[in-house]
Design a protein around this motif. Structure first.
Motif, PDB file in Angstrom:
ATOM      1  N   ILE A 183       0.870  -1.171   0.000  1.00 25.21           N
ATOM      2  CA  ILE A 183       0.000   0.000   0.000  1.00 25.21           C
ATOM      3  C   ILE A 183       0.906   1.220   0.000  1.00 25.21           C
ATOM      4  CG2 ILE A 183      -1.782   1.271   1.231  1.00 25.21           C
ATOM      5  CD1 ILE A 183      -2.682  -1.352   2.470  1.00 25.21           C
ATOM      6  N   SER A 184       0.748   2.060  -1.004  1.00 27.27           N
ATOM      7  CA  SER A 184       1.597   3.238  -1.134  1.00 27.27           C
ATOM      8  C   SER A 184       1.212   4.291  -0.099  1.00 27.27           C
ATOM      9  CB  SER A 184       1.485   3.827  -2.537  1.00 27.27           C
ATOM     10  OG  SER A 184       0.209   4.402  -2.714  1.00 27.27           O
ATOM     11  N   LYS A 185       2.155   5.204   0.135  1.00 21.05           N
ATOM     12  CA  LYS A 185       1.870   6.305   1.062  1.00 21.05           C
ATOM     13  C   LYS A 185       0.725   7.161   0.536  1.00 21.05           C
ATOM     14  CE  LYS A 185       6.453   6.826   3.100  1.00 21.05           C
ATOM     15  NZ  LYS A 185       7.585   7.749   3.283  1.00 21.05           N
ATOM     16  N   SER A 186       0.663   7.318  -0.768  1.00 18.58           N
ATOM     17  CA  SER A 186      -0.423   8.109  -1.374  1.00 18.58           C
ATOM     18  C   SER A 186      -1.777   7.461  -1.111  1.00 18.58           C
ATOM     19  CB  SER A 186      -0.206   8.257  -2.880  1.00 18.58           C
ATOM     20  OG  SER A 186       0.989   8.950  -3.123  1.00 18.58           O
ATOM     21  N   GLN A 187      -1.831   6.140  -1.220  1.00 17.08           N
ATOM     22  CA  GLN A 187      -3.076   5.419  -0.968  1.00 17.08           C
ATOM     23  C   GLN A 187      -3.485   5.560   0.495  1.00 17.08           C
ATOM     24  OE1 GLN A 187      -5.227   4.042  -3.013  1.00 17.08           O
ATOM     25  NE2 GLN A 187      -6.564   3.381  -1.349  1.00 17.08           N
ATOM     26  N   ILE A 188      -2.525   5.465   1.398  1.00 16.03           N
ATOM     27  CA  ILE A 188      -2.817   5.624   2.824  1.00 16.03           C
ATOM     28  C   ILE A 188      -3.366   7.031   3.076  1.00 16.03           C
ATOM     29  CG2 ILE A 188      -1.773   5.766   5.120  1.00 16.03           C
ATOM     30  CD1 ILE A 188       0.163   3.533   4.170  1.00 16.03           C
ATOM     31  N   LYS A 189      -2.763   8.052   2.457  1.00 13.00           N
ATOM     32  CA  LYS A 189      -3.211   9.440   2.616  1.00 13.00           C
ATOM     33  C   LYS A 189      -4.623   9.611   2.077  1.00 13.00           C
ATOM     34  CE  LYS A 189      -1.997  14.116   2.653  1.00 13.00           C
ATOM     35  NZ  LYS A 189      -3.139  14.560   3.403  1.00 13.00           N
ATOM     36  N   ARG A 190      -4.917   9.020   0.910  1.00 10.28           N
ATOM     37  CA  ARG A 190      -6.270   9.120   0.346  1.00 10.28           C
ATOM     38  C   ARG A 190      -7.293   8.486   1.280  1.00 10.28           C
ATOM     39  NH1 ARG A 190      -3.451   8.326  -4.575  1.00 10.28           N
ATOM     40  NH2 ARG A 190      -3.686   6.067  -4.435  1.00 10.28           N
ATOM     41  N   GLU A 191      -6.940   7.353   1.869  1.00  8.68           N
ATOM     42  CA  GLU A 191      -7.858   6.690   2.801  1.00  8.68           C
ATOM     43  C   GLU A 191      -8.079   7.542   4.054  1.00  8.68           C
ATOM     44  OE1 GLU A 191      -6.196   2.827   3.475  1.00  8.68           O
ATOM     45  OE2 GLU A 191      -6.624   2.158   1.420  1.00  8.68           O
ATOM     46  N   MET A 192      -7.008   8.178   4.552  1.00  7.53           N
ATOM     47  CA  MET A 192      -7.150   9.042   5.723  1.00  7.53           C
ATOM     48  C   MET A 192      -8.021  10.251   5.399  1.00  7.53           C
ATOM     49  SD  MET A 192      -3.393   8.874   7.627  1.00  7.53           S
ATOM     50  CE  MET A 192      -2.727  10.104   6.549  1.00  7.53           C
ATOM     51  N   ASP A 193      -7.817  10.832   4.214  1.00  6.13           N
ATOM     52  CA  ASP A 193      -8.633  11.975   3.804  1.00  6.13           C
ATOM     53  C   ASP A 193     -10.104  11.578   3.678  1.00  6.13           C
ATOM     54  OD1 ASP A 193      -6.431  13.612   3.781  1.00  6.13           O
ATOM     55  OD2 ASP A 193      -6.136  13.519   1.595  1.00  6.13           O
ATOM     56  N   ALA A 194     -10.357  10.389   3.137  1.00  4.87           N
ATOM     57  CA  ALA A 194     -11.738   9.911   3.009  1.00  4.87           C
ATOM     58  C   ALA A 194     -12.382   9.741   4.381  1.00  4.87           C
ATOM     59  CB  ALA A 194     -11.768   8.598   2.235  1.00  4.87           C
TER      60      ALA A 194
END
Length: 172
Positions: free
Chosen positions: A15-26
């Protein structure tokens, strides 16, 4: 030292850092939706006490800048530690109910406008689809509306017709 065979790096999905950030933003967006709910709507959402208290605190924050942003980050953090599927399903249910209510409201508005524009034809059509409708009452509202428009008076009959149609269509 022996390696644990149960946890190899190849078994865990990347899981990329970008994906983790998108999930946190969601999750923060979901948290903001929760903050905007009314008290009655919030009661319908399955929340634990800590998350519920954090949402209530976010509502009370007067300064909607830094303090509110930090509280929303905290709510996002709390949500990452929980199973959010029941929360999102309950939110989707509330949104669905709102859409249904809005569609029903628009349907009533359309019937009102048709009756005021088309007169007897629309009244007959409504009476066929709504057997409990009173055609005489509908004609009365239509005539009152015409008189009010001719004399440049407020559209009181139009509002009364809307209320009548809402009661009629809600009793189905």
């Amino acid at each position: 030292m022996a390696k644990n065979k149960n946890t190899s790096p190849a078994d865990e999905p990347f899981i990329s850092k970008s994906q983790i950030k998108r999930e946190m933003d969601a999750l923060q967006v979901t948290g903001l939706e929760l903050v905007k709910l009314t008290d009655n709507q919030l009661k319908a959402i399955p929340l634990d006490d800590q998350l519920h208290d954090a949402i209530l605190l976010a509502r009370r924050i007067q300064n909607k800048h830094e303090g509110f942003r930090r509280q929303m980050q905290f709510i996002g953090k709390l949500m990452r530690q929980r199973d959010v599927q029941p929360i999102t399903e309950a939110l989707d249910q509330l949104k669905g109910n709102h859409r249904k209510t809005t569609a029903h409201f628009h349907s009533i508005e359309q019937w009102r406008d048709r009756i005021l524009d088309q007169g007897e034809d629309a009244i007959q059509e409504l009476c066929e689809s709504q057997p409990t409708a009173d055609p005489q009452q509908l004609r009365h509202y239509c005539q009152e509306h015409q008189q009010q428009m001719q004399h440049n008076k407020p559209p009181v009959a139009s509002r009364q017709l809307f209320v009548y149609l809402r009661q009629l269509m809600s009793s189905q």
